[in-house]
Design an enzyme around this catalytic site. Structure first.
Site, PDB file in Angstrom:
ATOM      1  N   VAL A  82     -16.551  95.003  -3.820  1.00 45.12           N
ATOM      2  CA  VAL A  82     -17.596  94.211  -4.456  1.00 45.12           C
ATOM      3  C   VAL A  82     -18.910  94.351  -3.689  1.00 45.12           C
ATOM      4  CG1 VAL A  82     -18.278  91.907  -5.210  1.00 45.12           C
ATOM      5  CG2 VAL A  82     -15.884  92.613  -5.373  1.00 45.12           C
ATOM      6  N   GLY A  83     -18.807  94.421  -2.366  1.00 45.71           N
ATOM      7  CA  GLY A  83     -19.998  94.581  -1.538  1.00 45.71           C
ATOM      8  C   GLY A  83     -20.783  95.831  -1.879  1.00 45.71           C
ATOM      9  N   GLU A  92     -21.326  90.956   4.624  1.00 44.87           N
ATOM     10  CA  GLU A  92     -20.234  90.736   5.567  1.00 44.87           C
ATOM     11  C   GLU A  92     -18.945  91.033   4.810  1.00 44.87           C
ATOM     12  OE1 GLU A  92     -20.627  90.164   8.699  1.00 44.87           O
ATOM     13  OE2 GLU A  92     -22.790  89.797   8.673  1.00 44.87           O
ATOM     14  N   CYS A  99     -10.990  88.394   7.530  1.00 45.26           N
ATOM     15  CA  CYS A  99     -11.548  89.745   7.621  1.00 45.26           C
ATOM     16  C   CYS A  99     -11.406  90.338   9.020  1.00 45.26           C
ATOM     17  CB  CYS A  99     -13.013  89.730   7.201  1.00 45.26           C
ATOM     18  SG  CYS A  99     -14.065  88.613   8.154  1.00 45.26           S
TER      19      CYS A  99
END
Length: 485
Positions: free
Chosen positions: A235-236, A253, A287
Site C-alpha cells: 500500500v505504501g 513507515e 513491523c
C-alpha cells in the site's frame, strides 16, 4: 464498552455525525467475535468537508502562540492518564491486544505527547549571509499546512498520536483515517481526547472509511501538503506514487523483516529472552518484530533448545486475561494467511520444532528451522507468531543473510563485545538496529524509520520538523539593489 457506543461516528469540523455512505464498517472483537460498533462510512464528499475544515482552521492555529498551543497537549496527556484503564480495555477489546501490550502502547503514547509539548517550541529560524550588499537572508520554519494521516491496526492509538500530535504541535491541521479494523482506537478515540483537551474545531478531523468507498480521494485532494502513512509496503508504494503525482510530501513507515543476530560469544539465555519477546509481542503483528533469528552454528543447539522451551511456555488465549501472552490476530483473513504460510513452508521441507494450532483468530506460535534456500518465507514480512531459526557460520554470512531481504527496518545483534556488535550492525542495511536488546523499540527523540521497502523518511524528535514543516526564505534588502536594466 462506552467508547464504542459513544464514538461510532465521524468527527468533522468539531461535530460528531454519521457518515453518509451506503454501507457500514462493523467493528468486531477479534477474540470472541462480539460486535463492538457499526459505523457508516464517510464518502469522498465528507473527506472533502474534513480537508476544507482543516484548511479553514489551520491559519489561525499556526498564528497561535506556541506556548498556548502546547497547553492542549498537556491537557491531552492528563486526560489519557485519567482514563488509562478505560483506554486499555478498549485496546484489548478492539484489536486483541494483551494487557501487557495495551500498557506498552499507552506508555509510548504518553511519551510522544510529552515530546509534542516540547516540539511546539522547537522550530527555529536562521539568518544567513548574502553576497549582495545590504541584503539579509532569513530562513523560517513554517507549518506545511494540512497533513493527512493514515494509521494501521496493530498499534492504532499510539501510531495515530505519533503523527497527529507533532503535526498539530507544529501548527498544522490534520485529517486522520484509521484502519477499518480499529476505527475507535486509531481514530475517534484520538479525536475525543483532543476535543476534551480543548483543541479548536476543525484542526483534527477523523474520517472512518475505506478505499472501496473513497478511492484515492484522501491522497489526491488538493488541500493536504503531506501524507503520513503507516502500513504495508504494498500500500505504501501506491501512496508514494499518488503523492508524487500530486506533488505531496510522503512520510512512509512500512513493513519489516528484521533479523536478530546471535553471535558465538552471546549470552544465550539473555538472547533467547530478547528473541522470544521480539518475535511474539502482540502476536508478531509488529513491523519491527524479529522475523528471522540468526544464530551462529557454534551455539545453535543450545539456543534452539532454550528458545523452543521458552516458546512452549507462552499462554495463548483471551487477551483480557493478564496471564495471556498471545492473543488473537486482527481478523480471520490474517489468521488463515499465517496458518497457510506455515503449512506451505513445512511442505517445502522446513522442520517445525513447534507447530502451533489455529482456532478462530487464535494462532499459536510456530518455530521453523531447516528452511530451504529461496523459500518465500525468508524474505517476506510475517505478521503473525512464526519464528524462523537460521544458522550461520561467521559474521560475514550473518551479514549476508540479514541483508538478503527487500526490507530494512530494525534488527539486533547479541554479543559479549559491544564494539564488535556495533561494527557488524553498521554492515546491516537497516534504519535501526540494537546491540544486546530486542528489535522492537521506539523512542520519542530518536529518528525512527527504515531503508529499502521499509519506508521513506523519518519520524520522532527533530525529524518531525522535516516531516511536518517546510523552510521559507525571506530576504530583506536594507540598502538598494543594482539592476542590470
Amino acid at each position: 464498552m462506552s467508547f464504542f457506543t459513544e464514538l461510532a461516528l465521524q468527527y468533522i469540523d468539531g461535530e460528531w455525525k454519521p457518515g453518509s455512505g451506503s454501507w457500514d464498517i462493523i467493528d468486531f472483537n477479534p477474540y470472541d467475535g462480539e460486535k463492538l460498533a457499526s459505523i457508516t462510512v464517510a464518502t469522498a464528499a465528507e473527506v472533502d468537508q474534513a480537508y476544507r475544515a482543516a484548511e479553514r482552521a489551520q491559519e489561525q492555529w499556526a498564528g497561535t502562540n506556541p506556548y498556548a498551543r502546547r497547553l492542549v497537549f498537556e491537557k491531552a496527556l492528563r486526560i489519557i492518564e485519567d482514563r488509562e484503564q478505560e483506554i486499555a480495555e478498549t485496546i484489548v477489546a478492539e484489536l486483541g491486544g494483551t494487557r501487557l501490550k495495551a500498557a506498552f502502547e499507552l506508555h509510548l503514547a504518553k511519551e510522544f505527547l510529552r515530546e509534542a509539548i516540547q516540539l511546539a517550541l522547537r522550530p527555529e529560524g536562521r539568518i544567513l549571509p548574502s553576497p549582495v550588499d545590504g541584503k539579509e537572508n532569513r530562513v523560517y520554519r513554517v507549518p506545511v499546512g494540512v497533513v493527512g494521516v493514515i494509521s494501521p491496526f496493530n498499534f492504532p492509538f499510539l501510531l495515530s498520536i505519533k503523527s497527529v500530535a507533532p503535526a498539530l504541535a507544529l501548527g498544522n491541521a490534520v485529517v486522520l483515517k484509521p484502519h477499518q479494523n480499529t476505527p475507535v482506537c486509531g481514530g475517534s478515540l484520538v479525536a475525543k481526547v483532543f476535543e476534551d483537551a480543548g483543541l479548536p474545531p476543525g484542526l483534527l478531523n477523523v474520517v472512518i472509511t475505506d478505499i472501496a468507498e473513497i478511492g484515492d480521494a484522501l491522497l489526491e485532494h488538493p488541500v493536504p501538503k503531506a501524507i503520513s502513512f503507516t502500513g504495508s509496503d504494498k500500500v505504501g508504494r501506491h501512496v508514494a506514487t499518488v503523492c508524487a503525482a500530486n506533488f505531496k510530501h510522503a512520510i512512509l513507515e512500512l513493513g519489516g523483516n528484521s533479523a536478530l543476530i546471535v553471535l558465538d560469544d552471546a549470552d544465550v539465555d539473555y538472547a533467547v529472552d530478547a528473541a522470544v519477546f521480539s518475535r511474539f509481542v502482540h502476536q508478531g503483528q509488529v513491523c519491527m518484530a524479529a522475523n528471522r533469528i540468526l544464530v551462529d552454528r557454534s551455539v545453535e543447539a543450545e539456543f534452539t533448545e532454550k528458545f523452543v522451551a521458552k516458546v512452549r511456555t507462552l499462554n495463548v488465549g483471551d487477551p483480557a486475561d493478564p496471564a495471556t501472552h498471545i492473543g488473537p490476530l486482527i481478523n480471520s483473513s490474517q489468521a488463515e494467511a499465517v496458518t497457510s504460510l506455515v503449512e506451505q513452508t513445512v511442505r517445502s521441507g522446513a522442520t517445525a520444532l513447534v507447530h502451533g494450532a489455529t482456532e478462530g483468530n487464535l494462532v499459536a506460535p510456530s518455530v521453523l528451522t531447516g528452511i530451504p534456500a529461496g523459500s518465500p518465507v525468508l524474505t517476506q514480512e510475517i505478521f503473525g507468531p512464526v519464528a524462523l531459526l537460521i544458522p550461520f557460520d561467521g559474521e560475514d554470512e550473518a551479514v549476508r543473510i540479514a541483508n538478503d531481504s527487500p526490507y530494512g527496518l530494525s534488527g539486533a545483534v547479541h554479543t559479549a563485545d559491544v564494539e564488535r556488535g556495533v561494527r557488524l550492525a553498521k554492515r546491516v542495511h537497516t534504519g535501526m538496529i540494537h546491540i544486546n536488546d530486542g528489535t522492537v523499540h521506539d523512542e520519542p527523540i530518536v529518528p525512527f524509520g527504515g531503508e529499502k521497502h521499509s519506508g521513506v523518511g523519518r519520524l520522532n524528535g527533530d525529524a518531525m520538523l522535516d516531516a511536518f514543516t517546510t523552510q521559507k526564505w525571506i530576504s530583506v534588502q536594507h540598502g538598494r539593489s543594482r539592476f542590470p536594466f
